[in-house]
Design an enzyme around this catalytic site. Structure first.
Site, PDB file in Angstrom:
ATOM      1  N   GLU A 260      60.076  75.234  68.580  1.00  0.00           N
ATOM      2  CA  GLU A 260      58.957  74.638  67.867  1.00  0.00           C
ATOM      3  C   GLU A 260      57.956  74.081  68.864  1.00  0.00           C
ATOM      4  O   GLU A 260      58.355  73.594  69.935  1.00  0.00           O
ATOM      5  CB  GLU A 260      59.463  73.530  66.935  1.00  0.00           C
ATOM      6  CG  GLU A 260      60.370  74.037  65.829  1.00  0.00           C
ATOM      7  CD  GLU A 260      60.820  72.934  64.865  1.00  0.00           C
ATOM      8  OE1 GLU A 260      60.405  71.762  65.052  1.00  0.00           O
ATOM      9  OE2 GLU A 260      61.590  73.242  63.948  1.00  0.00           O
ATOM     10  N   HIS A 278      58.151  72.136  59.758  1.00  0.00           N
ATOM     11  CA  HIS A 278      58.948  70.920  59.980  1.00  0.00           C
ATOM     12  C   HIS A 278      58.368  69.747  59.185  1.00  0.00           C
ATOM     13  O   HIS A 278      58.027  68.691  59.731  1.00  0.00           O
ATOM     14  CB  HIS A 278      59.020  70.571  61.465  1.00  0.00           C
ATOM     15  CG  HIS A 278      60.277  69.831  61.837  1.00  0.00           C
ATOM     16  ND1 HIS A 278      60.913  70.007  63.040  1.00  0.00           N
ATOM     17  CD2 HIS A 278      61.016  68.916  61.158  1.00  0.00           C
ATOM     18  CE1 HIS A 278      61.989  69.233  63.094  1.00  0.00           C
ATOM     19  NE2 HIS A 278      62.055  68.563  61.959  1.00  0.00           N
TER      20      HIS A 278
END
Length: 525
Positions: A260, A278
């Site tokens: 990420e 997220h």
């Protein structure tokens, strides 16, 4: 006044709470790695979310840092091992975003069951593909939850409200707890085989990495749907892509990815994939909650010693901290006493708690005993890293609790086994606040420890006390207190003498040369 740096963007309430509690705070989100390293040495506390990377290099420069607070659950951005070795407490806030994350998982279940993202995109593109988006009901389906802790149990509760059957795999879930929250505890392979939907709620560790892999997909029902709002890396993304392409898995909803920000992924564009960036903790309520919690926890630690939601040391509430404070002083003295007498490698440590102290939170006390014991050999040890250092040195550590009350209202006894001998030191509190040593090497005596002390083992023979006083007088050393005990009449005696001046090697040699002296050690507290 303690000083805290807030290094990531978070609710203004965090800074407000620090200031209300009398703590100086700087808000500097978005610092470069170099700028953060340059200033971190000025701070006692560091509050972060997920952006700031707390590396070993940063911790090397954090000379005054005592606590790191993570406003959220995951600590992938914090080097926990390095923080522990530097004696820095690491806390998270596991409850502030629990409901928010659980609700996101439930939303993902609905999105998968009714293909909402694809249906939305199709409809807004001017199509009316009603027959294309045939969904399934959640009611009556089996949801397998991997990790049934705080968030997982909330998901289970919400799923039961939707009339789903819930099964769970969690090594730490007891049968009693499973019954309490209404889930059936199963082994992992059984969960894979029985579940219509699977939702992950476990931390990422060496044991859980790729807990869902190609083998796991082979055990699952054809048509299974998977949700991951926990941590990236729990699912083997290559294997998931294959399972989606084959149609064995008809849908996967991911809020987290192995890397990420996930600006590209082999999963993107796969049939049946729902992806969010997220967002599990991204609600206004959750961001305020975790900011409040991290500020309160860090303030409690910096001001009172209270430890809540720590990941690398025993917890001790702000209410417990004042009650434990005199016991911690006693524990540190007992450990320090034994540590200064120890000359060879430590093999085993046993800490016994008797009387009133046995009913208290003893884990922090054991950590402080170990700190005192190891401190003479290493300056950097504290109650955070002492248990880890003990394990690294293969020191077997155990606790024994005696609810009975013996000769003293409260008693802590430390037994240290080294390569050459076993030594015991015991202490109590007078008036519940003043530490006293009451036993050394099996010999009863009562002594208050002070800055400059002599510990002497001698033959129990007449004339020794007078000879010792005369010898110390030759060096103009004044005796403040003299505490003496003996094993048996004519056996050996133990003396603890507090003096007003530092003891140098010349004095030690002179005392050691006295008749009947077996051992003399200089102590400092």
């Amino acid at each position: 006044m303690p000083k805290v740096l807030i290094a990531d963007k978070m609710s203004p309430r965090a800074a407000e709470i620090f200031r209300e509690r009398g703590i100086e705070v700087d808000e500097k989100p978005g610092l470069s790695k170099e700028d953060l390293v340059a200033i971190i040495g000025d701070y006692d506390g560091l509050a972060v979310r997920s952006s700031t990377k707390v590396t070993a290099k940063l911790l090397e420069a954090a000379h005054n840092l005592k606590v790191i607070g993570r406003a959220g659950i995951g600590i992938d951005n914090i080097d926990l091992t390095a923080a522990t070795s530097h004696g820095v407490v690491v806390m998270n806030t596991p409850f502030g975003n629990s409901i928010t994350t659980a609700e996101h998982a439930i939303a993902m279940l609905f999105a998968l069951a009714r293909q909402i993202p694809s249906a939305n995109a199709s409809t807004q593109a001017g199509k009316w593909e009603k027959s294309r988006f045939m969904g399934v009901e959640l009611s009556g389906k089996t949801l397998g939850i991997i990790g049934c802790g705080n968030i997982g149990s909330i998901v289970a509760d919400r799923a039961q409200g939707l009339k789903m059957r819930v099964i769970a795999f969690d090594p730490f879930l007891t049968v009693e707890r499973a019954a309490e929250i209404g889930v059936t505890k199963v082994e992992l392979d059984e969960l894979f085989a029985r579940s219509d939907f699977i939702s992950l709620h476990t931390p990422l560790t060496d044991k859980t990495r790729h807990i869902i892999d190609g083998r796991a997909f082979g055990l699952m029902k054809k048509g299974v749907r998977i949700v991951n709002c926990a941590r990236g890396g729990l699912i083997d993304e290559v294997a998931l892509k294959e399972a989606l392409d084959s149609g064995h898995v008809v849908g996967a909803a991911l809020d987290v990815f192995a890397e990420e920000p996930a600006t590209s992924s082999p999963l993107f564009g796969a049939e049946g994939l729902v992806a969010t960036p997220h967002l599990g903790a991204s609600t206004t309520e959750a961001q305020v909650n975790v900011a409040i919690q991290v500020a309160e926890q860090m303030a409690d630690y910096l001001l009172t010693g209270g430890v809540t939601n720590a990941l690398n040391m025993p917890s001790m509430t702000a209410e417990e901290a004042p009650r434990l404070k005199p016991y911690m002083a006693l524990a540190k003295q007992i450990g320090g006493f034994a540590g200064q007498l120890t000359r060879t490698g430590i093999r085993k440590v046993v800490v016994e708690y008797e009387g009133h102290v046995a009913g208290l939170n003893i884990r922090p006390l054991t950590a402080v005993v170990l700190e005192g014991l190891l401190k003479p050999a290493m300056d950097s040890v504290n109650m955070v890293n002492a248990p880890v250092i003990a394990r690294q040195r293969d020191i077997e550590t155990s606790e024994v609790v005696h609810k009975r009350e013996g000769a003293y209202h409260t008693l802590i006894r430390l037994t240290v086994t080294t390569e050459n001998q076993t030594r015991t030191v015991a202490g109590t509190l007078f008036a519940n606040r003043a530490p006293r040593i009451v036993e050394v090497h099996g010999v009863p005596l009562e002594a208050e420890l002070s800055e400059h002390m002599l510990y002497i083992i001698n033959d129990d023979k007449p004339g020794f006390v007078g000879a010792l006083g005369s010898e110390l007088g030759k060096f103009d050393i004044n005796i403040a207190t003299f505490n003496l005990g003996r094993s048996t009449k004519g056996g050996y005696a133990v003396a603890l003498i507090a003096v007003d001046q530092p003891i140098d090697q010349e004095v030690l040699d002179a005392v050691n040369a006295l008749t009947h002296v077996q051992q003399v050690t200089r102590l400092a507290f």
